[in-house]
Design an enzyme around this catalytic site. Structure first.
Site, mmCIF file in Angstrom:
data_model
loop_
_atom_site.group_PDB
_atom_site.id
_atom_site.type_symbol
_atom_site.label_atom_id
_atom_site.label_comp_id
_atom_site.label_asym_id
_atom_site.label_seq_id
_atom_site.Cartn_x
_atom_site.Cartn_y
_atom_site.Cartn_z
ATOM 1 C CB VAL A 97 -2.051 7.260 -4.712
ATOM 2 C CG1 VAL A 97 -1.372 6.709 -5.964
ATOM 3 C CG2 VAL A 97 -1.096 7.206 -3.529
ATOM 4 C CG ASP A 146 -1.836 1.195 1.262
ATOM 5 O OD1 ASP A 146 -2.625 1.369 0.313
ATOM 6 O OD2 ASP A 146 -1.757 1.978 2.229
ATOM 7 C CG MET A 158 -8.786 8.669 3.929
ATOM 8 S SD MET A 158 -10.284 8.501 2.914
ATOM 9 C CE MET A 158 -10.150 9.955 1.881
ATOM 10 N NE ARG A 159 0.173 5.705 2.046
ATOM 11 C CZ ARG A 159 0.170 5.061 3.199
ATOM 12 N NH1 ARG A 159 -0.393 3.863 3.283
ATOM 13 N NH2 ARG A 159 0.714 5.594 4.270
ATOM 14 C CB ALA A 160 -6.451 4.178 -2.525
#
Length: 692
Positions: free
Chosen positions: A279, A193, A274-276
């Site tokens: 990105v 991730d 929330m990283r997706a």
């Protein structure tokens, strides 16, 4: 330095090239993880990208490549005087798999720090890679603590080194690229991730494209400089395009409609955190800049999803990365309504709502993940279990009957039962193997248990032991004031205890008797559960099966637990039970592995009902084979698969010969597994006892 292979000369691999270029345009995307089989130009593409990266201005003499326009106020080599800048190409730094922590983050000279009170810091690879590319080949084989350090630095844009009260911080912003072959083991999902984008690469199956790959490679090997000269114009076009996209990037507008599509897509695919979303937003913006536009289109969001989400969809360690493109299109269409801030889809620069079209020699067509398997594709694909003969027969003749006409009859492969959580299974004693999470071991990381004189370079100072060693000699050394006179032979290395990974070798009985009693589904479920545990604890695993008259190495020892699970699913059954052959094959495999990696301790897991019916004197041969393992001190456990009202207790006898422990198959679930391998005590001790 040899001439790198031109980036624009790479045939195919559109997803790979696009992902690398997007990170060159916007390093904030978060790097690229390239997954694929060997020989698919992974390393070639990464090294070729370095020649396209724009040059950088750095402060002259700064070991940390500070930008003259905005020098790092906390740079260890600062403060910097204006007017001392020099230009140089962007660096590509390679991190070896066997690198130490000090080589990655840098090292403090502890001896000078103690004796002279100065911060003598030697920069590491993170400092060298600042404002360039950091490339990690075989990143899945890198120790977990190094991957954590690497990804933390990439996320924060800085590296911190703290040791014995001395602290150093420096900027570390770089384009992170990792390559790996999934056959050699997977990264943990939480580490996956942390990479912004992931690309799956595979060799083309088109003969014409393969011919062109070979033709270009041979031409490059014959004369690298001449080959590079032929592609110089194309390289310059792409280099200029990267510079132009970087300048345009701050002007790209990400409207509310695109943001809603991004959020809806991440929610629809149930990605964690929330990283997706972040990105995807950065990737879509970089895609627009790369296409020369200032507005983000729906196609940019779609392409960003294909690059940023597949590796974040893994709900189970054995799931293959992938994305359901039909579901993606449905989500984008559902949330594709425009708002007043969104640009006219038919206006200038929008492309009429069509995919962004690139021009020039290095045009990048919209990449698709058509070959990436979705979650549905990971279903076992196995046919239902065939009819099994009645249970309850015992003795050698039952193997013949269970084969339905003889030992040559094949049984239909059955699907594994649902896996379950296991408790920690350990090998006794204190090892010194590869870093992992299973058995006790002396490691570079863990709790401090003592001190010793360093052998080679000092890496972990034991401050109290060092002071204690130096204190008695202060008068003889002429100390006249405050401070401590420390010499090299006073230094003490901290000894630490942590956890190691082991080699878990499964020896599975696949004879007719196992299939006849409808036990193979439960057996596979139990082995799959142990494989899941091995994945989480960073073990190597191997799989041996025995049936008919011989034993086969279904999977040589490997870090790819996924491969072991796949082989287990398709395991055929039928025939007699050559137990001795299985144990002897395991002995041969372990002997070879001890030569390859003497520090990695093995754990032998034999899954059988204990019967031996194959070959002459099968019972005596099996007992002699088991005693070979006991004589070498191999930790072992026998999973007793015997069932029915009449039980012969042969698995417990086998465990006694192995010097290990026996546990019934129905005791493997939930907390009953606690006695399986934990505290296996070696030959003779507790032999033949059944785990409670």
């Amino acid at each position: 330095m040899s001439t790198p292979y031109p980036f624009t000369a790479i045939v195919g691999q559109d997803d790979l090239r696009l992902a690398l270029l997007l990170n060159a345009v916007s390093p904030a995307v978060g790097g690229v993880l390239v997954r694929g089989e060997k020989g698919t130009a992974k390393s070639t593409a990464v090294r070729a990208l370095s020649a396209l990266m724009p040059g950088v201005e750095v402060v002259a003499g700064c070991r940390f490549s500070c930008d003259p326009a905005a020098p790092d106020p906390q740079c260890p080599d600062g403060p910097h005087e204006p007017g001392s800048e020099v230009a140089r190409p962007a660096r590509m730094v390679e991190l070896p798999v066997g690198a130490s922590e000090d080589r990655l983050v840098g090292a403090l000279d502890i001896e000078r720090a103690l004796a002279e009170g100065v911060k003598a810091f030697e920069p590491g690879l993170l400092a060298d890679a600042h404002r360039g590319i950091l490339y990690v080949d075989e990143v899945n084989l890198l120790h977990d603590h190094l991957v954590d350090l690497l990804l933390d630095a990439a996320a924060m844009g800085a590296s911190y080194v703290e040791r014995e009260g001395v602290s150093v911080r420096h900027a570390a912003r770089f384009l992170l690229v990792g390559t790996m072959n999934p056959e050699e083991g997977e990264l943990r999902p939480q580490l996956l991730d942390r990479f912004g984008l992931t690309v799956e690469v595979a060799a083309s199956r088109e003969p014409d494209q393969r011919v062109e790959v070979v033709r270009r490679r041979l031409a490059y090997d014959d004369d690298p400089e001449a080959f590079a000269a032929r592609w110089a114009d194309e390289e310059n076009v792409v280099r200029a395009r990267i510079v132009a996209a970087r300048k345009l990037l701050p002007s790209v507008r990400l409207g509310d409609g695109a943001l809603r599509q991004i959020a809806a897509t991440c929610a629809a695919f149930e990605v964690d955190g929330m990283r997706a979303d972040i990105v995807m937003a950065r990737t879509a913006t970089a895609l627009a800049a790369w296409a020369g536009r200032t507005d983000v289109l729906a196609e940019d969001v779609r392409q960003a999803a294909l690059l940023a989400l597949p590796h974040r969809r893994r709900r189970n360690p054995f799931d293959a990365p992938g994305l359901d493109e039909d579901k993606l299109d449905e989500t984008l269409q559902e949330f594709g309504g425009s708002d007043e801030d969104d640009p006219d889809p038919d206006g200038p620069g929008s492309g009429g709502g069509q995919p962004p079209q690139d021009s020039g020699p290095d045009a990048q067509p919209p990449a698709r993940a058509e070959d990436a398997p979705g979650p549905e594709a990971h279903d076992s694909g196995q046919s239902p279990a065939g009819d099994a003969p009645a249970a309850g027969r015992t003795g050698e003749a039952s193997d013949e009957a269970e084969g339905r006409g003889g030992p040559g009859r094949e049984q239909t492969a059955v699907r594994a039962a649902e896996p379950f959580r296991t408790k920690t299974l350990t090998v006794p004693g204190l090892g010194e193997g590869a870093a992992g999470r299973r058995s006790r071991a002396r490691t570079e990381h863990g709790r401090t248990t003592g001190a010793r004189q360093p052998r080679g370079a000092l890496t972990k100072l034991h401050l109290a032991a060092t002071v204690q060693a130096a204190a008695p000699h202060q008068r003889a050394r002429g100390r006249s004031g405050p401070g401590l006179v420390v010499r090299r032979d006073d230094l003490r290395q901290a000894t630490r205890e942590g956890r190691e990974g082991n080699l878990v070798l499964f020896v599975v009985d696949a004879s007719g008797s196992m299939a006849a009693r409808q036990r193979m589904s439960a057996v596979k479920g139990a082995v799959l559960s142990l494989l899941l545990d091995a994945y989480q604890r960073r073990d190597k695993v191997g799989l041996i099966t025995f049936r008919r008259t011989e034993a086969d190495v279904a999977l040589p020892p490997t870090s790819s637990v996924d491969a072991a699970a796949a082989r287990l699913e398709s395991l055929p059954t039928g025939g007699r039970t050559p137990l001795a052959a299985g144990l002897l094959k395991a002995h041969d495999v372990l002997r070879v592995e001890r030569l390859r990696d003497a520090a990695r301790r093995p754990l032998l897991v034999v899954v059988t009902d204990g019967r031996a019916t194959g070959g002459p004197q099968p019972v005596e041969l099996a007992r002699r084979a088991a005693r070979l393992h006991a004589a070498e001190g191999t930790a072992s456990v026998v999973v007793d698969c015997e069932s029915g009202p009449v039980r012969l207790g042969l698995a417990a006898q086998l465990a006694g010969d192995l010097g290990g422990t026996a546990v019934a198959l129905d005791e493997l679930r939930a907390d009953a597994i606690a006695g399986l391998v934990k505290d296996v005590r070696g030959a003779g001790r507790g032999a033949g006892r059944r785990a409670a």
